[in-house]
Design an enzyme around this catalytic site. Structure first.
Site, short mmCIF file in Angstrom:
data_model
loop_
_atom_site.label_atom_id
_atom_site.label_comp_id
_atom_site.label_asym_id
_atom_site.label_seq_id
_atom_site.Cartn_x
_atom_site.Cartn_y
_atom_site.Cartn_z
N GLU A 1 0.95 -1.17 -0.03
CA GLU A 1 -0.13 -0.01 -0.20
C GLU A 1 0.75 1.19 -0.08
O GLU A 1 1.74 1.59 1.15
CB GLU A 1 -0.70 0.09 1.27
CG GLU A 1 -1.98 -1.23 1.19
CD GLU A 1 -2.97 -1.26 0.27
OE1 GLU A 1 -3.09 -0.02 -0.39
OE2 GLU A 1 -3.56 -2.04 0.13
N CYS B 1 -2.21 9.09 3.20
CA CYS B 1 -2.35 8.38 1.70
C CYS B 1 -3.28 8.87 0.82
O CYS B 1 -2.91 9.26 -0.41
CB CYS B 1 -1.86 6.78 1.76
SG CYS B 1 -3.13 5.94 2.53
P1 NAD Z 1 8.76 4.64 4.29
O1 NAD Z 1 8.60 3.85 2.85
O2 NAD Z 1 9.84 5.58 4.49
O3 NAD Z 1 8.68 3.64 5.43
C1 NAD Z 1 7.66 2.62 5.80
C2 NAD Z 1 8.31 1.57 6.36
O4 NAD Z 1 9.36 0.72 5.84
C3 NAD Z 1 9.19 2.01 7.62
O5 NAD Z 1 8.55 0.79 8.68
C4 NAD Z 1 10.45 1.92 7.23
O6 NAD Z 1 11.03 1.57 8.45
C5 NAD Z 1 10.29 0.61 6.57
N1 NAD Z 1 11.69 0.33 5.59
C6 NAD Z 1 12.66 1.27 5.32
N2 NAD Z 1 13.41 0.78 4.40
C7 NAD Z 1 12.96 -0.47 4.14
C8 NAD Z 1 13.42 -1.40 3.38
N3 NAD Z 1 14.57 -1.47 2.39
N4 NAD Z 1 12.69 -2.79 3.43
C9 NAD Z 1 11.58 -2.84 3.94
N5 NAD Z 1 11.22 -1.82 4.94
C10 NAD Z 1 11.88 -0.52 4.87
O7 NAD Z 1 7.24 5.37 4.46
P2 NAD Z 1 7.03 6.52 5.43
O8 NAD Z 1 7.53 7.85 5.27
O9 NAD Z 1 6.97 6.17 6.81
O10 NAD Z 1 5.35 6.79 5.24
C11 NAD Z 1 5.01 7.64 4.21
C12 NAD Z 1 4.30 7.01 3.15
O11 NAD Z 1 3.56 6.13 3.32
C13 NAD Z 1 3.71 7.83 2.09
O12 NAD Z 1 4.25 7.78 0.69
C14 NAD Z 1 2.32 7.57 2.38
O13 NAD Z 1 1.44 7.98 0.90
C15 NAD Z 1 2.50 6.16 2.37
N6 NAD Z 1 1.18 5.62 2.83
C16 NAD Z 1 0.48 4.67 1.99
C17 NAD Z 1 -0.70 4.18 2.71
C18 NAD Z 1 -1.61 3.24 1.76
O14 NAD Z 1 -2.40 2.68 2.33
N7 NAD Z 1 -1.43 3.19 0.19
C19 NAD Z 1 -1.12 4.49 3.69
C20 NAD Z 1 -0.30 5.30 4.72
C21 NAD Z 1 0.92 5.81 3.95
#
Ligand code: NAD
Length: 471
Positions: free
Chosen positions: A242, A276
């Site tokens: 997501e 999001c």
């Molecule tokens: P992010 O991608 O930076 O981090 C998300 C998670 O991934 C964190 O727990 C992080 O520690 C982990 N992570 C980091 N590197 C990784 C790797 N290499 N492999 C696996 N996991 C890893 O996102 P964010 O900045 O925390 O959140 C904001 C983003 O999330 C925005 O783009 C937003 O649109 C999106 N979002 C999407 C939805 C949806 O349902 N589509 C909902 C909420 C937020």
């Protein structure tokens, strides 16, 4: 709020191999330490989840559902405690934090009530073909920082009711509600069914490549989602992603601009724009453009931007420094490509506060229009032809959500059907409902969360062809 937080591994609370500060975004001050897991602790958590899997999967679904209901009740009973922690680490106003906690209990109850019944695919003569749904094994739930609890239970609910066990990995800037949730579950679930590990972004690769994990349920940015997908290739894990969005609000020409501007404002600014499916760009017909922009600017100036813990706060800070700098840079750049009519500056106080910002007369190719801002700033664009507008709306790699506002419902539905997004809401704001499937098209995601289709993604299908032995 002074207390210790722990990892949860095999039903036991553990200190981390190291620890790190958790910052309150309203003060920029550390208010707690978070335990940090090393690779060995991740392995131990996966092993504990693997050990717990057999017993949990064999527990009848009614028994599993009862446990989920117990978790929901315990969460609700401690709603104030969870909400205060959520506000401290995430920044959102306390009343919205309470809503997130109560909404999380609702999500858990909704999944507790869902069932995937066996499907009879063929039954003729002596042949009976039935499809059963079985759990996958260990699910890793990786979550972002905007709704740390809600986005966690969106994964915990379906994973548990379908018989999987979990390793949960929260975002480094909002890990504590997940730790507290782990503690709460520890008193209810058998050891190892839920485990919690925290990191500062180092464990991602090890989780996605881990041979003991069957599925990654990921919510986060598109950039990280691509790394997750690449990381799972060797083990062919199941994955749901997501990801980000750049949702458009399309305002049709038969509405009252002032009333709809209020809704669009709310859709853009709730949770300081860090949703999001927040409205990330608004398209307004030329004749009502000025009135619409003026109303947005008026609302922006009226908003109470404050520490979410303070009574009356309507918009809290941006959640972390990195995001604050990203949003500030987008606003600064937009001054060259458009006109800022409200906000436009960080607040002159400690904390990652940005005044709600409205930018009008901005070019389609400005970064603020093309990129996901994920902050309290809304670009407002003009249009005069709906067909040309649809092309502008769809000219993005994202395809998450969107809204259409119009009095003529049939026309609004027609416009909505031409938007290439997984969900479009007509005349209502982002109403994500755990009973309804939610998915991103294009680079906004892969797979489905929520609804029965979302639940299916925590299972695999096994088809059994049965025929009497007539030999
Ligand atoms: P992010 O991608 O930076 O981090 C998300 C998670 O991934 C964190 O727990 C992080 O520690 C982990 N992570 C980091 N590197 C990784 C790797 N290499 N492999 C696996 N996991 C890893 O996102 P964010 O900045 O925390 O959140 C904001 C983003 O999330 C925005 O783009 C937003 O649109 C999106 N979002 C999407 C939805 C949806 O349902 N589509 C909902 C909420 C937020």
């Amino acid at each position: 709020m002074e207390r210790d937080y722990h990892l949860l591994i095999g039903g036991e609370l553990h200190a981390g191999a190291a620890s790190f500060d958790v910052i309150n975004p309203a003060t920029e001050r550390a208010f707690a330490r978070c335990p940090k897991a090393d690779a060995a602790q991740l392995d131990a958590a996966v092993a504990a989840a693997q050990r717990a899997f057999g017993g949990w999967a064999a527990t009848p679904v009614g028994g599993r559902a009862d446990k989920i209901l117990e978790i929901a009740a315990a969460l609700e009973a401690r709603a104030d405690e969870f909400a205060a922690l959520l506000t401290a680490e995430q920044g959102k106003p306390l009343d919205q934090a309470v809503k997130e906690v109560r909404g999380s209990a609702f999500v858990l109850r909704t999944f507790a009530a869902m069932r995937l019944e066996p499907r009879v695919l063929r039954e003729d003569g002596a042949v009976r073909v039935i499809e059963h749904r079985t759990p996958l094994g260990v699910v890793a739930a990786i979550t972002p920082w905007n709704f740390p609890l809600m986005l966690l239970v969106n994964k915990v609910g379906p994973a548990l009711v379908s018989g999987n066990t979990l390793v949960c990995k929260p975002a480094p800037t909002t890990p504590l509600t997940t730790c507290l949730f782990g503690e709460l579950c520890r008193d209810i679930l058998p050891a190892g069914v839920i485990n919690v590990v925290c990191d500062e972004n180092e464990l991602g690769r090890a989780i996605t490549a881990h041979p003991g994990i069957a599925k990654i349920a990921f919510t986060g940015s598109t950039a990280t989602g691509k790394k997750v997908l690449a990381g799972t290739a060797d083990t062919l894990k199941r994955v749901t992603l997501e990801l980000g969005g750049n949702d458009a609000a399309i305002v049709l020409d038969d509405v009252d601009p002032t009333a709809v501007a209020g809704k669009v404002f709310e859709g853009a600014m709730r949770n300081a724009g860090q949703i999001c499916v927040a409205i990330k760009r608004a398209y307004v017909p030329e004749p009502m453009y000025d009135a619409f922009c003026d109303e947005l600017a008026r609302l922006a100036r009226e908003m109470v931007v404050d520490d979410g813990a303070n009574q009356g706060a309507q918009i809290g800070p941006v959640q972390n420094r990195q995001q604050y700098e990203k949003v500030s840079a987008l606003i600064a750049a937009s001054k060259e490509h458009g006109t800022v009519i409200a906000g436009g500056e960080p607040l002159d106080r400690p904390g990652y506060f940005i005044a709600p910002t409205i930018v009008r007369d901005i070019a389609d190719d400005a970064a603020l229009v093309r990129e996901e801002q994920f902050g309290p700033v809304l670009p407002v664009l003009k249009y005069d032809d709906v067909d040309a507008l649809i092309e502008r709306v769809n000219g993005t790699d994202y395809g998450l959500g969107g809204t259409v506002w119009g009095r003529d419902l049939e026309r609004a539905c027609d416009v909505a059907s031409r938007v290439t997004s997984g969900t479009v809401w007509i005349n209502q704001l982002v109403a994500i409902d755990p009973r309804i499937p939610f998915r991103g098209l294009k680079q906004s995601g892969l797979g489905t969360e929520m609804g029965l289709e979302g639940l299916e993604e925590y299972t695999q299908a096994q088809v059994i062809h049965a025929m009497p032995l007539n030999l």
